[in-house]
Design an enzyme around this catalytic site. Structure first.
Site, PDB file in Angstrom:
ATOM      1  N   TRP A  31       0.859  -1.177   0.000  1.00 55.53           N
ATOM      2  CA  TRP A  31       0.000   0.000   0.000  1.00 55.53           C
ATOM      3  C   TRP A  31       0.901   1.235   0.000  1.00 55.53           C
ATOM      4  O   TRP A  31       1.896   1.268   0.713  1.00 55.53           O
ATOM      5  CB  TRP A  31      -0.895   0.001   1.248  1.00 55.53           C
ATOM      6  CG  TRP A  31      -1.974   1.027   1.173  1.00 55.53           C
ATOM      7  CD1 TRP A  31      -1.974   2.255   1.763  1.00 55.53           C
ATOM      8  CD2 TRP A  31      -3.211   0.901   0.474  1.00 55.53           C
ATOM      9  NE1 TRP A  31      -3.136   2.913   1.473  1.00 55.53           N
ATOM     10  CE2 TRP A  31      -3.921   2.101   0.678  1.00 55.53           C
ATOM     11  CE3 TRP A  31      -3.791  -0.104  -0.303  1.00 55.53           C
ATOM     12  CZ2 TRP A  31      -5.176   2.329   0.144  1.00 55.53           C
ATOM     13  CZ3 TRP A  31      -5.041   0.127  -0.844  1.00 55.53           C
ATOM     14  CH2 TRP A  31      -5.726   1.329  -0.612  1.00 55.53           C
ATOM     15  N   SER A  65       0.452  -1.576   5.702  1.00 55.77           N
ATOM     16  CA  SER A  65       1.294  -1.323   6.865  1.00 55.77           C
ATOM     17  C   SER A  65       0.868  -2.119   8.098  1.00 55.77           C
ATOM     18  O   SER A  65       1.724  -2.562   8.870  1.00 55.77           O
ATOM     19  CB  SER A  65       1.308   0.175   7.188  1.00 55.77           C
ATOM     20  OG  SER A  65       1.988   0.868   6.157  1.00 55.77           O
ATOM     21  N   GLU A  67      -0.135  -5.046   8.238  1.00 54.41           N
ATOM     22  CA  GLU A  67       0.364  -6.421   8.083  1.00 54.41           C
ATOM     23  C   GLU A  67       1.867  -6.532   8.271  1.00 54.41           C
ATOM     24  O   GLU A  67       2.421  -7.632   8.278  1.00 54.41           O
ATOM     25  CB  GLU A  67      -0.037  -6.967   6.708  1.00 54.41           C
ATOM     26  CG  GLU A  67      -1.533  -7.201   6.556  1.00 54.41           C
ATOM     27  CD  GLU A  67      -2.344  -5.931   6.321  1.00 54.41           C
ATOM     28  OE1 GLU A  67      -3.528  -5.909   6.724  1.00 54.41           O
ATOM     29  OE2 GLU A  67      -1.814  -4.954   5.749  1.00 54.41           O
ATOM     30  N   ASP A  94      -9.565  11.120   5.680  1.00 59.70           N
ATOM     31  CA  ASP A  94     -10.693  11.818   6.290  1.00 59.70           C
ATOM     32  C   ASP A  94     -11.282  11.104   7.501  1.00 59.70           C
ATOM     33  O   ASP A  94     -12.147  11.647   8.176  1.00 59.70           O
ATOM     34  CB  ASP A  94     -11.815  11.989   5.258  1.00 59.70           C
ATOM     35  CG  ASP A  94     -11.396  12.887   4.110  1.00 59.70           C
ATOM     36  OD1 ASP A  94     -10.544  13.771   4.326  1.00 59.70           O
ATOM     37  OD2 ASP A  94     -11.923  12.696   2.998  1.00 59.70           O
ATOM     38  N   THR A  95     -10.837   9.886   7.772  1.00 58.73           N
ATOM     39  CA  THR A  95     -11.407   9.102   8.866  1.00 58.73           C
ATOM     40  C   THR A  95     -10.326   8.761   9.892  1.00 58.73           C
ATOM     41  O   THR A  95      -9.132   8.929   9.630  1.00 58.73           O
ATOM     42  CB  THR A  95     -12.010   7.785   8.332  1.00 58.73           C
ATOM     43  OG1 THR A  95     -10.934   6.947   7.895  1.00 58.73           O
ATOM     44  CG2 THR A  95     -12.989   8.045   7.181  1.00 58.73           C
ATOM     45  N   HIS A  97      -9.155   6.024  10.550  1.00 58.05           N
ATOM     46  CA  HIS A  97      -8.420   4.829  10.110  1.00 58.05           C
ATOM     47  C   HIS A  97      -6.906   5.027  10.263  1.00 58.05           C
ATOM     48  O   HIS A  97      -6.196   4.128  10.719  1.00 58.05           O
ATOM     49  CB  HIS A  97      -8.783   4.531   8.653  1.00 58.05           C
ATOM     50  CG  HIS A  97      -8.150   3.308   8.095  1.00 58.05           C
ATOM     51  ND1 HIS A  97      -8.521   2.043   8.469  1.00 58.05           N
ATOM     52  CD2 HIS A  97      -7.152   3.157   7.182  1.00 58.05           C
ATOM     53  CE1 HIS A  97      -7.785   1.152   7.817  1.00 58.05           C
ATOM     54  NE2 HIS A  97      -6.944   1.809   7.029  1.00 58.05           N
TER      55      HIS A  97
END
Length: 161
Positions: A31, A65, A67, A94-95, A97
């Site tokens: 990612w 990340s 993982e 925006d969250t 997360h």
């Protein structure tokens, strides 16, 4: 740590032990691959520049990340390496997360270091913007991958003292 006073890629080569007889594992998150692959490449180059042979550098990929923790633990259990470098990049969205991924990954890698027989080097970029990530993976602040490689070499040598 990168700052206006320190570049991630700069180090005093006279203070770095030879990595000639050392083996390294690198776990890379796919990612944000633009950033993570650049950091992995820099880590490999720094390891080789300090004596590590290509045969003694094992690279494995994980999806993201979060993982990295499992990937590093798996590598610790299944591969014969002297140190593991965990490379990832999380960019704030925006969250919340971002907060959970950064916290969980940091906690997991720290936990591995507490109980591991080999050092796990923290190469997780936690950036607010893509520009901050760019600056830290080969931009004006250097490359976090280089810093992680030098840290890995020094930690292996530290354990050998």
């Amino acid at each position: 740590m990168a700052s206006a006073l320190h570049n991630l890629s700069s180090y005093d080569a006279t203070t770095v032990p030879s990595a000639e007889d050392m083996s390294f594992g690198i776990v890379v998150a796919d990612w944000n691959e633009h950033y993570t692959y650049a950091m992995a490449e820099a880590a490999i180059e720094a390891l080789k520049a300090n004596g590590a042979s290509e045969e003694n550098i094992l690279v494995k990929h994980v999806p993201g990340s979060f993982e990295l923790v499992y990937g590093a633990a798996w590598m610790m259990e299944n591969e014969d390496v002297d140190a593991i470098i965990a490379i990832g990049c999380v960019i704030r969205g925006d969250t919340p997360h971002f907060d959970y991924i950064c916290q969980g990954t940091t906690q997991g890698l720290a936990e591995l270091n507490l109980h591991a027989e080999v050092p796990v080097i923290y190469g997780l970029l936690t950036c607010n913007t893509p520009e901050q990530a760019e600056e830290r993976c080969g931009g004006r602040l250097g490359n976090k991958g280089t810093e992680c490689a030098i840290t890995a070499i020094k930690m292996v040598a530290y354990g050998d003292e």
